[in-house]
Design an enzyme around this catalytic site. Structure first.
Site, short mmCIF file in Angstrom:
data_model
loop_
_atom_site.label_atom_id
_atom_site.label_comp_id
_atom_site.label_asym_id
_atom_site.label_seq_id
_atom_site.Cartn_x
_atom_site.Cartn_y
_atom_site.Cartn_z
N ASP A 338 32.43 49.73 52.13
CA ASP A 338 31.72 49.81 53.39
C ASP A 338 32.43 48.89 54.39
O ASP A 338 33.30 48.10 54.01
CB ASP A 338 30.27 49.36 53.18
CG ASP A 338 29.36 49.82 54.31
OD1 ASP A 338 29.86 50.46 55.24
OD2 ASP A 338 28.16 49.51 54.26
N ASP A 617 24.94 48.89 50.21
CA ASP A 617 23.83 47.96 50.43
C ASP A 617 22.49 48.65 50.57
O ASP A 617 21.45 48.05 50.36
CB ASP A 617 24.09 47.11 51.68
CG ASP A 617 24.22 47.95 52.95
OD1 ASP A 617 24.22 49.19 52.85
OD2 ASP A 617 24.33 47.36 54.04
N ASP A 621 22.80 54.37 49.13
CA ASP A 621 24.07 54.12 48.43
C ASP A 621 23.91 54.16 46.91
O ASP A 621 24.91 54.19 46.19
CB ASP A 621 24.66 52.76 48.83
CG ASP A 621 25.12 52.73 50.27
OD1 ASP A 621 25.72 53.72 50.71
OD2 ASP A 621 24.87 51.72 50.96
N GLU A 685 49.68 35.96 4.56
CA GLU A 685 49.40 35.55 3.19
C GLU A 685 49.75 36.66 2.19
O GLU A 685 50.22 36.39 1.08
CB GLU A 685 47.93 35.15 3.05
CG GLU A 685 47.58 33.83 3.73
CD GLU A 685 47.22 34.02 5.19
OE1 GLU A 685 47.44 35.13 5.71
OE2 GLU A 685 46.73 33.06 5.82
N ASP A 714 43.76 29.54 13.10
CA ASP A 714 43.39 30.75 13.84
C ASP A 714 42.29 30.52 14.86
O ASP A 714 42.35 31.04 15.97
CB ASP A 714 42.94 31.84 12.87
CG ASP A 714 44.13 32.47 12.16
OD1 ASP A 714 45.26 32.11 12.51
OD2 ASP A 714 43.92 33.30 11.26
#
Length: 874
Positions: A338, A617, A621, A685, A714
């Site tokens: 707007d 607003d 809308d 791992e 981690d």
């Protein structure tokens, strides 16, 4: 006091007010049409409490803590701990349960922090309402309302409390949040039968519903938990916060990884048994490996990133109502904005009063007619107009202040006003019916001059000349309103409801003149549009304002050059969908559009693949705000617009939208960094332990060491990424995190920084063993390298684009702390004798410690090589 409130609630608030007349309601609540006094309101507020209904109550802290133990991973750890205890492995049992406690504590801290951040946002969005106090109309925070208050309800308001209607003017209320009724309900103050059900109580309005048309006065009869909405909320007992699609996707991914880790762990267990290891030792080892392969901290880390992001946005006057919006903000490619108040300062100033007859004496008459169409509160009428504190639509406030400066006070014509037709985006004008004590009744229209001119008695040549003059003023950046009147000679029904208003009432209008306003551009908006354009986001103005005014603003902002970049509502009506779609890329301004056209534009751009943010607003809308990917309501807008929006900008400033998009990009980038960080070590791992089994080597690390690495290396840096302030700058291309969560770059970086580094560490382990270095030193070296090289990696992952040499890697203080704590704990495992006994480590000589540092640098090098190769390919 609580007992007094209970008695009052039974005696007064439980009455069937819909059966009473307005006068009986005033008597029952011991109030009057002048409203309560300030002192009486304060007493009632102390008695009844604040008018606050917490629809989204935070999750109790005990529930947050218990939720940490619902994770399948944690349940596996607990079972493993019980089994190891049964097998007599006391140290491993203690380590596993310590890991459970640490994980639960960390998860509780992070989720509780996220809850706090989201809870704080509710303080930013407040509902205000007009109320009569001490005989004057004022605007107050809706939480201060008490039973007996007289409130004014306007189009677009959220009803702040349950209230009995006293007077209505075309009032229609959307009660779907309460009753599920899809169509607005017409309201009337007439008393009803006691048996009327909730949806049939048309003489009442209810908290939480939305006024979609007209206006009314009403008496508050119930607040907070005593309202109909509050009663339902008590029965429901609170709403559970929805997880965003991204969080759900990550959780689903984590489950798949968990399942895969279990399968791999079973294979590893079988491999270990065949290699001659004991069942108890292998059980603990495989559980530790399975745990390390699952990014259990990822969903929590994502919640923290999103929560910190929306908290940062709130500090910039942008309130995200849903976490999903924080994800989508970073993907925005188009802003349909707007003009008034968003691109401009919303500081309207009356600059011209141009009566049609040109006489200076007629200026006051023109202003008086225009003021009849205003609905503005002046809280301090005794002060000078420059110091007035006013509430109302910005244009009406500017008109009231400007007229007062010229000697025309807002009280003119108020006594003669009999009915009013509010302004809507479809009509583009308002109207008021004046019925003075002497003289004929009169309709007064205020609105778009080009619309009113079509219905005037002016000769054609005068209409053309006026239209050209209006266009000249508009191209000068002025907002122009027209005033027209019509004398009502015949008696009869002279109501101005939309149903009774007809085209005949618009016929043969007398054009009275023009009133022009100027609203300066916000000084920072041009730079904001340029900045967001550089980030790949296009800005298009969509307004109901005059074509010339919108075009003048767009040219000043540099949005258009040359011609054919502006379309108005009439043009849109004559274009086919394919014609509009072919021109859409060239259009920068849509003027004089209706709400339906605005929603149609949103749908068209979304079909073209744009991620659309829309500002609005007004109540009209709301459809476009809901249709958009991101609905952005301005803080001064209606409650209906705010309810439909995902983001509310409290200062009505376009730059806040740009800041929100930039924050969204930051959130997306930080999530991608976290994903690379977690998944780069997901097979570490398995490669080390599985490779050792296959090669016939002794295990390089034990179960306790794996658990230590998983919960220290981690977790700490991952949380720090939430506070990353964008080492990458603004990305040139918007990214949809759900589409780009595992894009080519992410996969490539995970491969180069994860698998390759793990293979290199395994080869280093094999070489050291071949060189006959003491096994306990080699295993401690591998443990220390493994524990710290992920910590080092975090600095390289602060940017997924740039080289680490192009930014300060230590500017994220939270990351420095997390890495520092991780390194300190690792050193403690090496040099504290008690830890040596528990973790089976030995103190490393200085050269070996330097070797640990070199391995960390090699991991950074791998990450930087991956980034360089990807940049080179790009």
């Amino acid at each position: 006091m609580p007992q007094q409130r209970q008695q009052l609630t039974r005696a007064i608030l439980n009455q069937p007010f819909w059966t009473l007349t307005p006068e009986e309601t005033l008597t029952a609540l011991t109030t009057s049409s002048e409203g309560l006094s300030t002192d009486e309101a304060a007493k009632r507020r102390a008695m009844f409490g604040e008018n606050v209904l917490n629809e989204h109550a935070r999750t109790p802290r005990l529930h947050v803590l218990l939720n940490q133990f619902r994770s399948p991973l944690i349940l596996i750890l607990i079972v493993a701990g019980v089994i190891t205890a049964f097998l007599g492995e006391r140290i491993e049992t203690a380590a596993i349960f310590t890991a459970v406690v640490i994980n639960a504590a960390l998860g509780f801290y992070q989720e509780n922090k996220a809850e706090n951040a989201l809870e704080l946002l509710t303080a930013y969005v407040r509902t205000f309402t007009r109320v009569r106090r001490d005989g004057r109309e004022v605007e107050i925070d809706a939480s201060w309302l008490v039973p007996g208050d007289i409130i004014r309800i306007r189009q677009g308001d959220r009803i702040p409390a349950d209230a009995r209607l006293v007077f209505t003017n075309n009032l229609e209320v959307d009660e779907s949040p309460l009753t599920g009724e899809s169509l607005p309900i017409a309201k009337d103050p007439k008393p009803l039968h006691a048996s009327a059900s909730l949806p049939e109580r048309t003489s009442m309005v209810f908290a939480g519903t939305l006024s979609v048309q007209g206006f009314a006065d009403a008496i508050v009869v119930a607040t907070d938990a005593d309202t109909e909405f509050g009663k339902i909320a008590r029965l429901v007992g609170g709403m559970e916060r929805e997880e965003t699609p991204l969080q759900l996707a990550i959780k689903t991914l984590a489950r798949w990884i968990s399942a895969a880790a279990v399968v791999l762990a079973v294979g590893l267990f079988a491999l270990g048994i065949s290699a001659g290891y004991g069942a108890a030792e292998m059980f603990v080892m495989t559980v530790a490996v399975a745990v390390s392969a699952v990014p259990e901290g990822l969903p929590i880390a994502l919640t923290v990133v999103l929560a910190i992001g929306v908290q940062r946005l709130a500090a910039k006057k942008g309130v995200v109502r849903k976490l999903l919006a924080a994800e989508t903000l970073g993907s925005t490619t188009l802003i349909l904005t707007d003009k008034t108040g968003t691109l401009t300062q919303a500081n309207m100033e009356l600059v011209r009063v141009l009566p049609q007859d040109g006489a200076a004496a007629s200026e006051h008459r023109l202003l008086r007619l225009a003021l009849a169409n205003t609905d503005v509160i002046v809280e301090n009428p005794g002060d000078t107009p420059e110091e007035w504190k006013m509430f109302g639509r910005p244009l009406e406030v500017a008109l009231t202040r400007g007229a007062a400066k010229r000697g025309v006070m807002p009280t003119h014509h108020k006594e003669a006003m009999r009915d009013r037709l509010p302004f809507t985006s479809e009509r583009k004008f308002s109207a008021v019916l004046l019925a003075p004590a002497e003289g004929p009744s009169q309709l007064v229209f205020l609105g778009a001059p080009d619309i009113l001119l079509r219905h005037t008695t002016l000769p054609e040549h005068e209409r053309i000349a006026l239209a050209e003059h209006i266009n000249t003023l508009a191209l000068n950046g002025e907002r122009v309103l027209g005033v027209a009147t019509r004398i009502l000679e015949a008696e009869g029904d002279k109501r101005l409801s939309p149903s009774s208003f007809s085209a005949t009432m618009l016929a043969h209008l007398t054009f009275e003149g023009l009133i022009a306003f100027r609203d300066p551009l916000r000084p920072t908006v041009k730079d904001a549009i340029r900045r967001v354009a550089n980030a790949g986001v296009r800005t298009v103005i969509v307004t109901g304002d005059h074509r010339g005014t919108a075009e003048a603003v767009a040219r000043e902002l540099g949005l258009i050059e040359g011609s054919n970049a502006v379309l108005d509502g009439e043009d849109l009506q004559h274009l086919t969908p394919s014609e509009l779609a072919s021109r859409a890329k060239q259009i920068s301004v849509y003027a004089r559009v209706t709400p339906e056209q605005k929603m149609m534009l949103v749908q068209m751009y979304r079909r073209q693949g744009e991620v659309v943010a829309v500002t609005g607003d007004g109540i009209n809308d709301a459809p476009a705000l809901k249709e958009a990917d991101i609905g952005v309501a301005v803080g001064s807008g209606t409650d209906v617009a705010k309810s439909a929006a995902d983001l509310i900008i409290l200062d009505d400033n376009f730059e806040t939208i740009v800041a929100a998009i930039e924050e969204g990009r930051r959130i997306v980038e930080n999530i991608r960094k976290i994903i690379v960080y977690f998944f780069s070590g997901i097979l570490d791992e398995l490669i080390l332990v599985g490779g050792s089994f296959l090669a016939g080597f002794a295990l390089p690390i034990n179960a306790l060491q794996i658990l230590f690495i998983n919960f220290i290396s981690d977790s700490l840096p991952a949380v720090a990424f939430a506070f990353e302030h964008r080492a990458d700058g603004t990305s040139a291309k918007p990214k949809n995190i759900r589409r780009h969560m595992f894009d080519k770059k992410i996969r490539f970086l995970i491969l180069t920084t994860g698998v390759l580094t793990s293979l290199a560490l395994f080869l280093l382990y094999a070489i050291l063993l071949r060189l006959d270095v003491a096994e306990d030193v080699v295993r401690t070296f591998i443990f220390a390298s493994f524990s710290t090289y992920t910590l080092f990696l975090a600095f390289a992952l602060r940017s997924l684009e740039k080289s680490i040499f192009s930014y300060n890697p230590f500017s994220n203080h939270y990351l420095n702390i997390g890495v520092g704590v991780g390194i300190a704990l690792t050193l403690a495992m090496l040099y504290i004798p008690a830890a040596n006994g528990i973790f089976h480590t030995v103190p490393l000589p200085l050269p070996w410690l330097l070797g640990v540092f070199v391995v960390g640098l090699l991991n950074i090098t791998a990450a930087e090589l991956g980034k360089w190769l990807f940049r080179r390919e790009g």
